[in-house]
Design a protein around this motif. Structure first.
Motif, short mmCIF file in Angstrom:
data_model
loop_
_atom_site.label_atom_id
_atom_site.label_comp_id
_atom_site.label_asym_id
_atom_site.label_seq_id
_atom_site.Cartn_x
_atom_site.Cartn_y
_atom_site.Cartn_z
N THR A 39 0.83 -1.21 0.00
CA THR A 39 0.00 0.00 0.00
C THR A 39 0.86 1.25 0.00
O THR A 39 1.95 1.28 0.56
N ASP A 40 0.33 2.25 -0.65
CA ASP A 40 0.83 3.63 -0.66
C ASP A 40 1.91 3.90 -1.71
O ASP A 40 2.04 5.03 -2.17
N GLY A 41 2.69 2.90 -2.09
CA GLY A 41 3.75 3.13 -3.07
C GLY A 41 3.30 2.86 -4.49
O GLY A 41 2.23 2.30 -4.74
N GLY A 84 -8.44 8.79 -7.16
CA GLY A 84 -8.30 10.23 -7.13
C GLY A 84 -8.62 10.88 -5.81
O GLY A 84 -8.44 12.08 -5.63
N SER A 85 -9.09 10.08 -4.86
CA SER A 85 -9.45 10.60 -3.54
C SER A 85 -8.25 10.57 -2.61
O SER A 85 -7.57 9.55 -2.51
N SER A 86 -8.01 11.67 -1.90
CA SER A 86 -6.95 11.67 -0.89
C SER A 86 -7.30 10.72 0.25
O SER A 86 -6.42 10.19 0.91
N THR A 87 -8.58 10.52 0.49
CA THR A 87 -9.01 9.64 1.58
C THR A 87 -8.70 8.19 1.30
O THR A 87 -8.16 7.47 2.15
N SER A 88 -9.01 7.72 0.10
CA SER A 88 -8.91 6.28 -0.17
C SER A 88 -8.23 5.94 -1.49
O SER A 88 -8.11 4.76 -1.83
N GLY A 89 -7.75 6.93 -2.21
CA GLY A 89 -7.22 6.68 -3.55
C GLY A 89 -6.00 5.78 -3.59
O GLY A 89 -5.87 4.95 -4.49
N LEU A 90 -5.10 5.93 -2.61
CA LEU A 90 -3.90 5.09 -2.61
C LEU A 90 -4.25 3.64 -2.31
O LEU A 90 -3.66 2.71 -2.88
N ASP A 92 -7.17 2.25 -2.98
CA ASP A 92 -7.85 1.78 -4.19
C ASP A 92 -6.84 1.41 -5.27
O ASP A 92 -6.96 0.37 -5.93
N TYR A 93 -5.82 2.24 -5.45
CA TYR A 93 -4.79 1.98 -6.46
C TYR A 93 -4.06 0.67 -6.17
O TYR A 93 -3.84 -0.15 -7.07
N THR A 94 -3.68 0.47 -4.91
CA THR A 94 -2.98 -0.77 -4.55
C THR A 94 -3.88 -1.98 -4.79
O THR A 94 -3.45 -2.97 -5.38
N PHE A 95 -5.11 -1.90 -4.33
CA PHE A 95 -6.03 -3.04 -4.45
C PHE A 95 -6.24 -3.42 -5.91
O PHE A 95 -6.21 -4.61 -6.26
N GLU A 250 2.15 7.98 -12.01
CA GLU A 250 1.18 9.07 -11.86
C GLU A 250 0.39 8.91 -10.57
O GLU A 250 -0.85 9.02 -10.54
N LEU A 251 1.12 8.67 -9.49
CA LEU A 251 0.48 8.34 -8.22
C LEU A 251 -0.36 9.48 -7.66
O LEU A 251 -1.34 9.25 -6.95
N GLU A 252 0.02 10.72 -7.99
CA GLU A 252 -0.77 11.85 -7.47
C GLU A 252 -2.17 11.88 -8.07
O GLU A 252 -3.10 12.38 -7.43
N THR A 253 -2.34 11.32 -9.27
CA THR A 253 -3.69 11.27 -9.85
C THR A 253 -4.55 10.26 -9.10
O THR A 253 -5.78 10.35 -9.15
N HIS A 254 -3.93 9.33 -8.41
CA HIS A 254 -4.67 8.31 -7.66
C HIS A 254 -4.90 8.72 -6.21
O HIS A 254 -5.96 8.48 -5.65
N GLY A 255 -3.89 9.34 -5.58
CA GLY A 255 -3.97 9.64 -4.15
C GLY A 255 -3.89 11.10 -3.79
O GLY A 255 -3.94 11.45 -2.61
N SER A 256 -3.73 11.98 -4.78
CA SER A 256 -3.79 13.42 -4.59
C SER A 256 -2.90 13.91 -3.43
O SER A 256 -1.71 13.64 -3.40
N VAL A 257 -3.49 14.58 -2.44
CA VAL A 257 -2.74 15.20 -1.35
C VAL A 257 -1.94 14.15 -0.57
O VAL A 257 -0.78 14.38 -0.21
N LEU A 258 -2.55 13.00 -0.30
CA LEU A 258 -1.86 12.01 0.51
C LEU A 258 -0.66 11.42 -0.22
O LEU A 258 0.34 11.05 0.41
N ALA A 259 -0.72 11.36 -1.54
CA ALA A 259 0.44 10.90 -2.31
C ALA A 259 1.59 11.89 -2.18
O ALA A 259 2.75 11.50 -2.02
N ARG A 260 1.28 13.17 -2.21
CA ARG A 260 2.33 14.18 -2.04
C ARG A 260 2.89 14.16 -0.61
O ARG A 260 4.10 14.33 -0.40
N SER A 261 2.03 13.93 0.37
CA SER A 261 2.48 13.83 1.76
C SER A 261 3.41 12.63 1.94
O SER A 261 4.37 12.69 2.72
N LEU A 262 3.11 11.56 1.24
CA LEU A 262 3.96 10.37 1.31
C LEU A 262 5.35 10.67 0.74
O LEU A 262 6.36 10.31 1.35
N LYS A 263 5.41 11.33 -0.40
CA LYS A 263 6.70 11.69 -0.99
C LYS A 263 7.49 12.60 -0.05
O LYS A 263 8.71 12.45 0.11
#
Length: 305
Positions: A39-41, A84-90, A92-95, A250-263
């Motif tokens: 998850t998350d990566g 695309g949701s910061s709440t659940s997008g990452l 969802d992307y992993t799943f 293109e992880l920011e398109t999947h997880g938006s703010v939380l993807a940037r916070s992860l980086k």
């Protein structure tokens, strides 16, 4: 006997590949994995490939983390995650990038248990994992080396966090039937002694909170004179190469703010991932995250810059 202990990989296959190269030079007898493998990566399928390579090369003793629990809960009952949701997008992307075989693998992982020493048919001392539901009062006493208790967060509580509740750690150590309690989840490398027992958190291999960034944290246990000697490691990996994978996926398109916070967390070793979630909860006046408005996430991100 020498055993590596890893935890909280969070999909960072760059860090795992670097650690495996290190371990190949150490004559490791096995690897203990304490959960949160994915998850998350970016590119979860690549992480699963490196995990399978690790299992083919080393005896592995793995337990499930809370991130695997999230994925399985979505398998058993869809959680309405949204791309695309910061709440659940990452999540969802992993799943969506895992196979049925991957999810079955996580489903078969135990949540916790003990690692004990036994003699194999050739009379060699080997580790044997006993799931917690099969542990008896004699299990640890009969071990031929000091038994190791494995969990992700806390024994019997996969999402337990000793970093937030240190008093729970003392209680668990007082009642521990093993010699050493191995746990992760907090992403902070630490070792504590209490009541004649030891707690070891190897730190996060993939998302270490060390105020530095770009390092994989793990530990190595070496059995000497019937006692486990503990050594903790922090080794660098190709952070820039890994961050470039975020852009390729293109992880920011999947997880938006939380993807940037992860980086940002990966870069500096400060937990902006958690701080962003915490601030969003405060702004929303909610303990649990649902599909919150992206404006709240963006506000939290601006405040934390």
């Amino acid at each position: 006997m020498t055993l590596a202990v890893i935890s909280d990989l969070h999909g960072n296959y760059y860090a795992l590949s670097e650690v495996m190269e290190f371990l190949r030079r150490q004559q490791i007898d096995g690897i203990i994995g304490l959960g949160d493998f994915v998850t998350d990566g970016p590119f979860p399928q690549r992480m699963m490939g490196v995990l399978r390579e690790m299992q083919e090369e080393f005896p592995c003793y793995l337990v499930r983390g809370n991130r695997e629990e999230y994925l399985l809960e979505n398998l058993w009952q869809p959680q309405n995650w949204k791309a695309g949701s910061s709440t659940s997008g990452l999540l969802d992307y992993t799943f969506r990038n895992l196979t049925e075989q991957d999810l079955k693998f996580f489903e078969q992982l135990p949540t916790d248990g003990v690692l004990i020493g036994k003699l194999d048919e050739a009379g060699k001392l080997v580790p044997v994992f006993v799931p917690q539901e099969e542990v008896t009062p004699d299990t640890c006493r009969e071990s031929l080396f000091p038994a190791l208790r494995l969990c992700h967060g806390a024994p019997g509580e996969i999402r337990g966090n000793f970093g937030l509740h240190p008093e729970l750690l003392l209680s668990h150590l007082e009642n521990l039937d093993a010699s050493i309690l191995l746990g992760g989840h907090s992403h902070k490398q630490e070792q504590k002694e209490y009541a004649g027992k030891t707690y070891l958190n190897p730190g996060s291999l993939g998302l270490a909170l060390d105020d530095v960034g770009g390092h994989a944290h793990f530990a190595i246990l070496t059995l000497e004179n019937s006692t486990w000697q503990i050594e903790c490691f922090q080794i660098p990996y190709d952070l820039e190469g890994y961050l470039a994978e975020f852009d390729r996926a293109e992880l920011e398109t999947h997880g938006s703010v939380l993807a940037r916070s992860l980086k940002r967390t990966l870069t500096c070793g400060i937990n902006y991932f958690y701080l962003t979630v915490k601030r969003v909860r405060e702004l929303a006046d909610a303990l649990a995250l649902t599909d919150l408005d992206e404006e709240l996430w963006e506000k939290a991100e601006r405040e934390l810059k």
